[in-house]
Design a protein around this motif. Structure first.
Motif, PDB file in Angstrom:
ATOM      1  N   ALA A  55     -11.105   9.229  16.789  1.00  0.00           N
ATOM      2  CA  ALA A  55     -10.741   8.567  15.522  1.00  0.00           C
ATOM      3  C   ALA A  55      -9.815   7.044  15.910  1.00  0.00           C
ATOM      4  CB  ALA A  55      -9.704   9.551  15.042  1.00  0.00           C
ATOM      5  N   LYS A  56      -8.953   7.222  16.809  1.00  0.00           N
ATOM      6  CA  LYS A  56      -8.067   6.202  17.130  1.00  0.00           C
ATOM      7  C   LYS A  56      -9.017   5.015  17.509  1.00  0.00           C
ATOM      8  CE  LYS A  56      -3.639   8.554  17.909  1.00  0.00           C
ATOM      9  NZ  LYS A  56      -2.668   8.776  19.008  1.00  0.00           N
ATOM     10  N   ASP A  57      -9.854   5.136  18.444  1.00  0.00           N
ATOM     11  CA  ASP A  57     -10.684   3.968  19.100  1.00  0.00           C
ATOM     12  C   ASP A  57     -11.687   3.592  17.733  1.00  0.00           C
ATOM     13  OD1 ASP A  57     -10.802   2.442  21.208  1.00  0.00           O
ATOM     14  OD2 ASP A  57     -12.920   3.717  21.600  1.00  0.00           O
ATOM     15  N   PHE A  58     -12.056   4.690  17.137  1.00  0.00           N
ATOM     16  CA  PHE A  58     -12.932   4.096  15.944  1.00  0.00           C
ATOM     17  C   PHE A  58     -12.140   2.980  14.756  1.00  0.00           C
ATOM     18  CE2 PHE A  58     -14.810   4.966  11.684  1.00  0.00           C
ATOM     19  CZ  PHE A  58     -16.044   4.415  11.674  1.00  0.00           C
ATOM     20  N   LYS A  59     -11.046   3.572  14.618  1.00  0.00           N
ATOM     21  CA  LYS A  59     -10.239   2.658  13.679  1.00  0.00           C
ATOM     22  C   LYS A  59      -9.770   1.307  14.224  1.00  0.00           C
ATOM     23  CE  LYS A  59      -5.426   2.205  11.585  1.00  0.00           C
ATOM     24  NZ  LYS A  59      -4.254   3.079  11.318  1.00  0.00           N
ATOM     25  N   LYS A  60      -9.432   1.151  15.426  1.00  0.00           N
ATOM     26  CA  LYS A  60      -9.615   0.083  16.159  1.00  0.00           C
ATOM     27  C   LYS A  60     -10.756  -1.014  16.095  1.00  0.00           C
ATOM     28  CE  LYS A  60      -7.472   0.361  20.069  1.00  0.00           C
ATOM     29  NZ  LYS A  60      -7.090   0.719  21.533  1.00  0.00           N
ATOM     30  N   LYS A  61     -11.846  -0.408  16.259  1.00  0.00           N
ATOM     31  CA  LYS A  61     -13.077  -0.952  16.459  1.00  0.00           C
ATOM     32  C   LYS A  61     -13.436  -1.494  14.761  1.00  0.00           C
ATOM     33  CE  LYS A  61     -18.003  -0.857  17.330  1.00  0.00           C
ATOM     34  NZ  LYS A  61     -17.949  -2.359  18.115  1.00  0.00           N
ATOM     35  N   MET A  62     -13.463  -0.798  14.004  1.00  0.00           N
ATOM     36  CA  MET A  62     -13.610  -0.902  12.558  1.00  0.00           C
ATOM     37  C   MET A  62     -12.850  -1.959  12.166  1.00  0.00           C
ATOM     38  SD  MET A  62     -16.551   0.421  12.061  1.00  0.00           S
ATOM     39  CE  MET A  62     -16.779   0.381  10.383  1.00  0.00           C
ATOM     40  N   SER A  63     -11.548  -1.902  12.384  1.00  0.00           N
ATOM     41  CA  SER A  63     -10.664  -2.842  11.911  1.00  0.00           C
ATOM     42  C   SER A  63     -11.133  -4.148  12.150  1.00  0.00           C
ATOM     43  CB  SER A  63      -9.111  -2.596  12.179  1.00  0.00           C
ATOM     44  OG  SER A  63      -8.642  -1.203  11.719  1.00  0.00           O
ATOM     45  N   LYS A  64     -11.226  -4.234  13.409  1.00  0.00           N
ATOM     46  CA  LYS A  64     -11.790  -5.588  13.847  1.00  0.00           C
ATOM     47  C   LYS A  64     -13.019  -6.186  13.177  1.00  0.00           C
ATOM     48  CE  LYS A  64      -9.690  -5.185  18.562  1.00  0.00           C
ATOM     49  NZ  LYS A  64     -10.114  -5.266  20.337  1.00  0.00           N
TER      50      LYS A  64
END
Length: 335
Positions: free
Chosen positions: A69-78
């Motif tokens: 989840a945290k890594d996905f948020k980081k990627k998608m936010s970018k």
């Protein structure tokens, strides 16, 4: 429903040794990669086994674990920030991007597809987002890019929602292992060897020692999710095609079946000059200044076993090699 062209997250890369999926010390997991081991085609490309069923093909794409989840948020936010700053990204496209962002941030959903609160970060470590994976060995780009649903969340130990029919399964892994399987480039033993005579039976055989079963394994192993399948190829027959219509095969069909000891055919031995070989060829015309291309095709019975006691059969595979045979004219033969 908004569309999101997910970047391929898996890999068709093959290897002769097992590879590990990436992870970091914080428990944020990198994209799950399929690990290949066993008899796998060099460089990860399609192997040299060909399905005997022309209608059978490996899956063009599938859904597999992607990111925590945290890594996905980081990627998608970018990704969303980049999209908003792209010139001309307005109107319908801009609205779709906004809806997709709301889907993961503010629980915006639609029928059968609930949204997420803050990218599910409160559940980080308890599951993963899954996303579409393209099979790099699929030549049809439309088929390869057909797994276009938005990345979706799956709790550890749970199956993906039933609407995702292309979600990775042991059977899909078995098909991918089949696609990457490397079969031995076995040269058939001949007597006489390389050069034979018109109307002289040429004996052909394969020893068990160079004609064993072959295995390839494909696996995914990330925290909370593990699947694997092993595909096994067992040789069952050898088909001889002389390379000219001016020849006879033994047996007439040219299909030499496997013996009880795992070999095919029978080696020539002294005293068998007047016997008909159980597997072989008789050329009826000289090859002149050239050679005939003897095609020797091995048929392999393909089966698989996988996680959870799964398993079954896959279409037979074939692999052929070509050998140059010189055929000379002679009036009298003494052996």
């Amino acid at each position: 429903m908004p569309a999101y062209a997910a970047k391929p997250v898996g890999s068709g890369e093959g290897a002769s040794t097992e590879q590990s999926a990436g992870s970091d010390k914080s428990g944020i997991y990198a994209a799950a990669r399929i690990q290949y081991s066993g008899a796998v085609a060099p460089g990860g490309g399609t192997g040299n086994v060909t399905s005997s069923d022309v209608n059978w093909t490996p899956p063009p794409c599938w859904y597999a674990p992607y990111l925590g989840a945290k890594d996905f948020k980081k990627k998608m936010s970018k990704e969303f920030e980049k999209a908003r700053n792209t010139p001309g990204m307005g109107g319908t496209a801009g609205a779709a991007i906004g809806e997709t962002e709301r889907h993961y941030e503010d629980e915006y959903g639609w029928t059968g597809t609930p949204g997420y609160k803050d990218y599910n970060v409160e559940k980080d470590g308890e599951g993963m987002f899954w996303a579409g994976v393209e099979n790099p060995d699929e030549p049809d780009l439309l088929k390869r890019s057909s797994c276009t649903d938005l990345p979706f969340w799956v709790d550890n130990g749970e199956a993906p929602p039933p609407q995702y029919e292309e979600a990775i399964t042991p059977e899909i892994l078995a098909a991918l292992a089949y696609q990457h399987m490397q079969l031995p480039d076995t040269e058939v033993s001949l007597a006489p060897e390389q050069t034979t005579k018109v109307n002289l039976p040429t004996w052909a055989w394969l020893d068990k020692a160079v004609f064993n079963e072959v295995q390839a394994t494909a696996a995914i192993n990330v925290p909370g999710f593990a699947l694997q399948a092993t595909t096994t190829a067992k040789p069952v027959s050898l088909k001889l095609e002389p390379g000219t219509p001016d020849a006879e095969t033994y047996p007439t069909s040219g299909e030499c079946t496997i013996n009880a000891d795992g070999s095919i055919g029978e080696p020539y031995a002294k005293g068998k000059a007047d016997q008909t070989p159980p597997c072989g060829i008789k050329y009826l015309r000289s090859s002149g200044d050239g050679t005939y291309d003897l095609q020797a095709t091995i048929t392999w019975d393909i089966a698989w076993t996988g996680t959870g006691g799964t398993g079954g059969d896959l279409p037979d595979g074939t692999f052929g090699t070509t050998q140059a045979v010189t055929v000379q004219e002679i009036q009298a033969i003494n052996r």
